[in-house]
Write an enzyme that holds these catalytic residues in place. Sequence first.
Site, PDB file in Angstrom:
ATOM      1  N   SER A   1       4.345  -6.201   2.905  1.00 61.18           N
ATOM      2  CA  SER A   1       3.054  -6.090   3.574  1.00 61.18           C
ATOM      3  C   SER A   1       1.944  -6.703   2.723  1.00 61.18           C
ATOM      4  CB  SER A   1       2.767  -4.622   3.911  1.00 61.18           C
ATOM      5  OG  SER A   1       1.579  -4.482   4.646  1.00 61.18           O
ATOM      6  N   LEU A   2       1.060  -5.879   2.232  1.00 55.10           N
ATOM      7  CA  LEU A   2      -0.028  -6.314   1.357  1.00 55.10           C
ATOM      8  C   LEU A   2       0.490  -7.168   0.198  1.00 55.10           C
ATOM      9  CD1 LEU A   2      -2.937  -5.971   0.144  1.00 55.10           C
ATOM     10  CD2 LEU A   2      -2.083  -3.869  -0.884  1.00 55.10           C
TER      11      LEU A   2
ATOM     12  N   ARG B   1      -9.366  -7.739   4.460  1.00 51.45           N
ATOM     13  CA  ARG B   1      -8.245  -7.273   5.272  1.00 51.45           C
ATOM     14  C   ARG B   1      -8.217  -5.751   5.320  1.00 51.45           C
ATOM     15  NH1 ARG B   1      -2.719  -5.849   4.115  1.00 51.45           N
ATOM     16  NH2 ARG B   1      -1.173  -6.694   5.580  1.00 51.45           N
TER      17      ARG B   1
ATOM     18  N   GLN C   1       0.833 -10.894  10.600  1.00 51.04           N
ATOM     19  CA  GLN C   1       1.417  -9.873   9.715  1.00 51.04           C
ATOM     20  C   GLN C   1       0.725  -8.517   9.844  1.00 51.04           C
ATOM     21  OE1 GLN C   1       0.203  -8.927   6.060  1.00 51.04           O
ATOM     22  NE2 GLN C   1       2.083  -9.318   4.913  1.00 51.04           N
TER      23      GLN C   1
ATOM     24  N   GLN D   1       0.832  -1.200   0.000  1.00 54.85           N
ATOM     25  CA  GLN D   1       0.000   0.000   0.000  1.00 54.85           C
ATOM     26  C   GLN D   1       0.868   1.251   0.000  1.00 54.85           C
ATOM     27  OE1 GLN D   1      -3.219  -0.485   2.676  1.00 54.85           O
ATOM     28  NE2 GLN D   1      -3.846   1.654   2.637  1.00 54.85           N
TER      29      GLN D   1
ATOM     30  N   HIS E   1       0.673  -2.201  10.989  1.00 58.46           N
ATOM     31  CA  HIS E   1       1.777  -3.018  11.491  1.00 58.46           C
ATOM     32  C   HIS E   1       2.210  -2.621  12.891  1.00 58.46           C
ATOM     33  CE1 HIS E   1       2.005  -5.224   7.786  1.00 58.46           C
ATOM     34  NE2 HIS E   1       1.975  -4.079   7.126  1.00 58.46           N
TER      35      HIS E   1
END
Length: 313
Positions: free
Chosen positions: A96-97, A121, A251, A11, A202
């Site tokens: 991440s994503l 999510r 995560q 992102q 996060h």
Amino acid sequence: MGKLAYLFPGQGAQKPGMGKEFYENSEASRQIFDKAGGLLGLDMKALCFEDNERLDRTAFTQAAMVTTSLAMVAEIDRRREAGVSIRRPDVTAGLSLGEYCAMAAAGAMETMDAITLVRKRGIFMEEAVPAGEGAMAAVLAMKAEEVSKVLASIPEVWIANYNCPGQLVISGRKEAVSEAEVALRAAGARRVLSLNVSGPFHSPLLKGAGDKLAEQLVPIKLSVPEIPYVTNVTADYVRDTEQIKEYLREQVSSPVKWQQSIEAMAADGVDTFVEIGPGKTLTSFVKKIVKGAVVINVETWEDLEKLEEGGAS
């Protein structure tokens, strides 16, 4: 010849028009966009190709990003299957994503499952902390241990991303992040830049979102990866399905160990990294982590030629 890795952005890399050339020129890519839109009840063409406010909203960004990157992968795979000389990756990873793209590209998760999961999510993450209560900031030219020492005395702010040498991201309550910005500058950080994000990603504040995601993961069928992928949570290779769902739950609220992930791949012999998706953020990070690495980004239709003629061919 060393090994090759596919990398997928997270992102923040999104921008209007991403993937449009692939939609217009590739039947394989077009099918991904159209099927994703049907499953999610969204106009993916309007979301990804046109200038709109929803593209920067977490609840929409994540599905748009994963759809775009995996639509690009679909065309790359089609070309390879048609006989074009394009090397298969030896490992995949995503920031991440982007880890969901890495999993799908590695064969661990079906493409449409990855897209529908990140839509949920994104919604869970957007709902986890009310707008305006969380914040994130990039910390430049300061070692991780120095940042940790400063944050130890400030409640509710944590390191969220280990991006590359000299660049970390912190995350937490808005007031705590603001306090940390001042303290980090005083402690020697060259710059501390507030990020335009909708939540404290996060960080432990997102644990509830991870727990909700875990419920959605229960019925999802996973497969043993055809190739390994590297998870953000541990920066280690994943070669079976045993811990995948737990990694995905963790995560959401755990730090992204991106620098460590790239270092692990380099130690395993990876010397060519192909970033697939909008932007060149990961390309920039890799150059700072692995000196001399071959780095290729695939963002436009013309970029596909790099896979045939560049270091990945």
